[in-house]
Design a protein around this motif. Structure first.
Motif, PDB file in Angstrom:
ATOM      1  N   VAL A 150      17.516   7.258  -6.313  1.00  0.00           N
ATOM      2  CA  VAL A 150      16.951   7.603  -5.001  1.00  0.00           C
ATOM      3  C   VAL A 150      15.878   8.671  -5.212  1.00  0.00           C
ATOM      4  N   TYR A 151      14.678   8.418  -4.650  1.00  0.00           N
ATOM      5  CA  TYR A 151      13.567   9.380  -4.732  1.00  0.00           C
ATOM      6  C   TYR A 151      13.504  10.196  -3.449  1.00  0.00           C
ATOM      7  N   ARG A 152      13.573  11.523  -3.588  1.00  0.00           N
ATOM      8  CA  ARG A 152      13.470  12.428  -2.436  1.00  0.00           C
ATOM      9  C   ARG A 152      12.347  13.425  -2.676  1.00  0.00           C
TER      10      ARG A 152
ATOM     11  N   GLY B  75       9.374   3.054  -0.047  1.00  0.00           N
ATOM     12  CA  GLY B  75       9.828   1.839  -0.743  1.00  0.00           C
ATOM     13  C   GLY B  75       8.754   1.175  -1.590  1.00  0.00           C
ATOM     14  N   ASP B  76       7.781   1.923  -2.069  1.00  0.00           N
ATOM     15  CA  ASP B  76       6.645   1.366  -2.844  1.00  0.00           C
ATOM     16  C   ASP B  76       5.980   0.207  -2.095  1.00  0.00           C
ATOM     17  N   LYS B  77       5.903   0.328  -0.756  1.00  0.00           N
ATOM     18  CA  LYS B  77       5.440  -0.823   0.033  1.00  0.00           C
ATOM     19  C   LYS B  77       4.511  -0.420   1.180  1.00  0.00           C
TER      20      LYS B  77
ATOM     21  N   ASP C 207       9.649  -2.786  -1.842  1.00  0.00           N
ATOM     22  CA  ASP C 207       9.610  -3.380  -3.180  1.00  0.00           C
ATOM     23  C   ASP C 207      10.524  -2.636  -4.143  1.00  0.00           C
ATOM     24  N   VAL C 208      10.622  -1.332  -3.963  1.00  0.00           N
ATOM     25  CA  VAL C 208      11.608  -0.534  -4.706  1.00  0.00           C
ATOM     26  C   VAL C 208      12.398   0.235  -3.642  1.00  0.00           C
ATOM     27  N   PRO C 209      13.687  -0.027  -3.517  1.00  0.00           N
ATOM     28  CA  PRO C 209      14.445   0.583  -2.419  1.00  0.00           C
ATOM     29  C   PRO C 209      14.685   2.079  -2.615  1.00  0.00           C
ATOM     30  N   ASN C 210      14.857   2.779  -1.488  1.00  0.00           N
ATOM     31  CA  ASN C 210      15.242   4.201  -1.500  1.00  0.00           C
ATOM     32  C   ASN C 210      14.212   5.105  -2.158  1.00  0.00           C
ATOM     33  N   VAL C 211      12.973   4.955  -1.699  1.00  0.00           N
ATOM     34  CA  VAL C 211      11.909   5.788  -2.266  1.00  0.00           C
ATOM     35  C   VAL C 211      11.080   6.438  -1.160  1.00  0.00           C
ATOM     36  N   VAL C 212      10.969   7.766  -1.207  1.00  0.00           N
ATOM     37  CA  VAL C 212       9.849   8.469  -0.554  1.00  0.00           C
ATOM     38  C   VAL C 212       9.126   9.213  -1.672  1.00  0.00           C
ATOM     39  N   PHE C 213       7.792   9.049  -1.724  1.00  0.00           N
ATOM     40  CA  PHE C 213       7.039   9.528  -2.887  1.00  0.00           C
ATOM     41  C   PHE C 213       5.659   9.978  -2.409  1.00  0.00           C
ATOM     42  N   THR C 214       5.349  11.256  -2.608  1.00  0.00           N
ATOM     43  CA  THR C 214       4.047  11.725  -2.121  1.00  0.00           C
ATOM     44  C   THR C 214       3.081  12.030  -3.250  1.00  0.00           C
TER      45      THR C 214
ATOM     46  N   VAL D 130       0.889  -1.181   0.000  1.00  0.00           N
ATOM     47  CA  VAL D 130       0.000   0.000   0.000  1.00  0.00           C
ATOM     48  C   VAL D 130       0.919   1.221   0.000  1.00  0.00           C
ATOM     49  N   PHE D 131       0.705   2.162  -0.925  1.00  0.00           N
ATOM     50  CA  PHE D 131       1.645   3.281  -1.019  1.00  0.00           C
ATOM     51  C   PHE D 131       1.072   4.435  -1.836  1.00  0.00           C
ATOM     52  N   ASN D 132       1.844   5.492  -1.940  1.00  0.00           N
ATOM     53  CA  ASN D 132       1.568   6.671  -2.769  1.00  0.00           C
ATOM     54  C   ASN D 132       0.118   7.151  -2.699  1.00  0.00           C
ATOM     55  N   PRO D 133      -0.336   7.536  -1.499  1.00  0.00           N
ATOM     56  CA  PRO D 133      -1.736   7.925  -1.344  1.00  0.00           C
ATOM     57  C   PRO D 133      -2.001   9.398  -1.682  1.00  0.00           C
TER      58      PRO D 133
ATOM     59  N   GLU E  87      -2.863   4.047 -10.719  1.00  0.00           N
ATOM     60  CA  GLU E  87      -1.742   4.319  -9.822  1.00  0.00           C
ATOM     61  C   GLU E  87      -1.697   5.783  -9.378  1.00  0.00           C
ATOM     62  N   ASP E  88      -1.131   5.991  -8.223  1.00  0.00           N
ATOM     63  CA  ASP E  88      -0.711   7.320  -7.750  1.00  0.00           C
ATOM     64  C   ASP E  88      -1.790   8.398  -7.872  1.00  0.00           C
ATOM     65  N   PRO E  89      -2.907   8.247  -7.138  1.00  0.00           N
ATOM     66  CA  PRO E  89      -4.002   9.210  -7.226  1.00  0.00           C
ATOM     67  C   PRO E  89      -3.685  10.530  -6.531  1.00  0.00           C
TER      68      PRO E  89
ATOM     69  N   TYR F 280      -5.496   5.193  -1.403  1.00  0.00           N
ATOM     70  CA  TYR F 280      -4.139   4.645  -1.466  1.00  0.00           C
ATOM     71  C   TYR F 280      -4.041   3.580  -2.554  1.00  0.00           C
ATOM     72  N   ARG F 281      -2.855   3.500  -3.093  1.00  0.00           N
ATOM     73  CA  ARG F 281      -2.582   2.533  -4.156  1.00  0.00           C
ATOM     74  C   ARG F 281      -2.290   1.179  -3.526  1.00  0.00           C
ATOM     75  N   ALA F 282      -2.938   0.130  -4.024  1.00  0.00           N
ATOM     76  CA  ALA F 282      -2.794  -1.189  -3.413  1.00  0.00           C
ATOM     77  C   ALA F 282      -2.403  -2.227  -4.456  1.00  0.00           C
TER      78      ALA F 282
ATOM     79  N   ASP G 217       3.086   9.994 -19.635  1.00  0.00           N
ATOM     80  CA  ASP G 217       2.828  11.145 -18.777  1.00  0.00           C
ATOM     81  C   ASP G 217       2.349  10.653 -17.404  1.00  0.00           C
ATOM     82  N   LYS G 218       2.681  11.397 -16.361  1.00  0.00           N
ATOM     83  CA  LYS G 218       2.324  10.994 -14.986  1.00  0.00           C
ATOM     84  C   LYS G 218       2.255  12.216 -14.094  1.00  0.00           C
ATOM     85  N   ASP G 219       2.166  11.956 -12.781  1.00  0.00           N
ATOM     86  CA  ASP G 219       2.380  12.997 -11.762  1.00  0.00           C
ATOM     87  C   ASP G 219       1.586  14.264 -12.038  1.00  0.00           C
TER      88      ASP G 219
END
Ligand code: BMA
Length: 299
Positions: free
Chosen positions: A218-220, A278-280, A254-261, A26-29, A86-88, A42-44, A139-141
């Motif tokens: 790395v995602y910051r 971590g996409d998790k 699941d994907v290391p070194n990620v913070v993603f809002t 569960v991630f990227n809410p 994904e990524d609402p 949230y993305r599941a 396209d995304k984000d």
């Protein structure tokens, strides 16, 4: 020193092992406030084979402890999103919640078929699909501003590796696409950038929390400030990020070194940033509104 402070109960949401559609991640809410409560989409992920995301709903009174439901509220259904929603990102406009999301018409990780789609709802129970709203490009984000600017709706979106702006009169047809913000070589956001949460209005400008990726993938998170009357004009962009992977649930996963809002909420002069680790899992980090603005202005 990071500006954002992690909540001591992080991660605040982890996959429920007994719920098939969200048992892996569960991630990227995206978040919003509705009837005095925090509503989170949230993305599941329920299995890694196809890796098709659906969206779950979580509701909270204190912003930290969330109630979830047995079924997702929004799932792949149309040819353009059959491989994932994904990524609402959620924006409230005229009493309705508009949700932009990455719609996958091809399998995840195929590198093809990412489009930006729009859905809307009044109650988070029934959703209307408005279909794909951006041109046929990877396209995304995509974040829609919480109010019209000079009579038009505004969005930021991302055609790799840059952030673009676009305008609309009806939220479905978008025009005036133009690049407005670029990666910065040698810094934490050197490879690609993308809008995080919908921008927030401050007296000094539109405040955007965005993500950046460096050479090591790395995602910051960082912050930028744009002109109130002309949000294509960048006013200030600090050199330093405001949050970077540090905890185990951000460095692993699941994907290391990620913070993603994809969403933040404001309450009592404080900003609550919800993010995927971590996409998790889902974490919460907070900052005083004034502190974030002062930091943004130092750019
Ligand atoms: C980006 C997005 C996010 C994801 C991130 C890290 O491209 O697709 O959904 O969290 O990669 O894997």
């Amino acid at each position: 020193m990071e500006l954002l402070r992690r909540h001591p109960e992080n991660p605040i949401l982890t996959p429920r092992a007994d719920v098939p559609w969200e048992k892996e991640a569960v991630f990227n809410p995206g978040v919003t406030v509705h009837q005095g409560k925090i509503y989170m989409l949230y993305r599941a992920i329920g299995e890694y084979e196809v890796y098709a995301s659906s969206l779950g709903l979580a509701i909270s009174e204190d912003g930290v402890h969330f109630q979830r439901f047995p079924e997702p509220v929004f799932s792949p259904a149309e040819p353009y999103d059959r491989y994932g929603c994904e990524d609402p990102r959620i924006t409230r406009l005229d009493g309705r919640f508009y949700i932009t999301y990455t719609a996958l018409s091809q399998r995840a990780f195929s590198g093809r078929g990412n489009r930006v789609a729009l859905a809307s709802t009044e109650d988070f129970r029934e959703f209307k699909r408005h279909g794909v709203i951006l041109p046929d490009l990877d396209d995304k984000d995509t974040v829609i501003f919480p109010e019209k600017v000079r009579g038009r709706y505004v969005m930021y979106h991302r055609v790799p590796p840059d952030i673009w702006i676009a305008y609309s009169d009806d939220l479905v047809n978008w025009y005036g696409h133009r690049r407005i913000m670029f990666p910065r070589s040698g810094l934490w956001d050197s490879q690609k950038i993308g809008a995080g949460a919908p921008p927030i209005r401050t007296d000094a400008g539109w405040l955007l929390v965005y993500h950046g990726v460096d050479k090591n993938r790395v995602y910051r998170l960082g912050v930028a400030l744009f002109d109130l009357d002309d949000p294509s004009q960048l006013i200030s962009r600090p050199l330093e990020p405001i949050l970077e992977p540090r905890e185990r649930y951000e460095k692993e996963g699941d994907v290391p070194n990620v913070v993603f809002t994809c969403g933040l909420a404001e309450a009592d002069e404080k900003i609550f940033v919800y993010y995927g680790g971590g996409d998790k899992v889902i974490g919460l980090a907070t900052v005083e509104r004034k502190e974030l603005l002062d930091f943004a202005l130092r750019g």
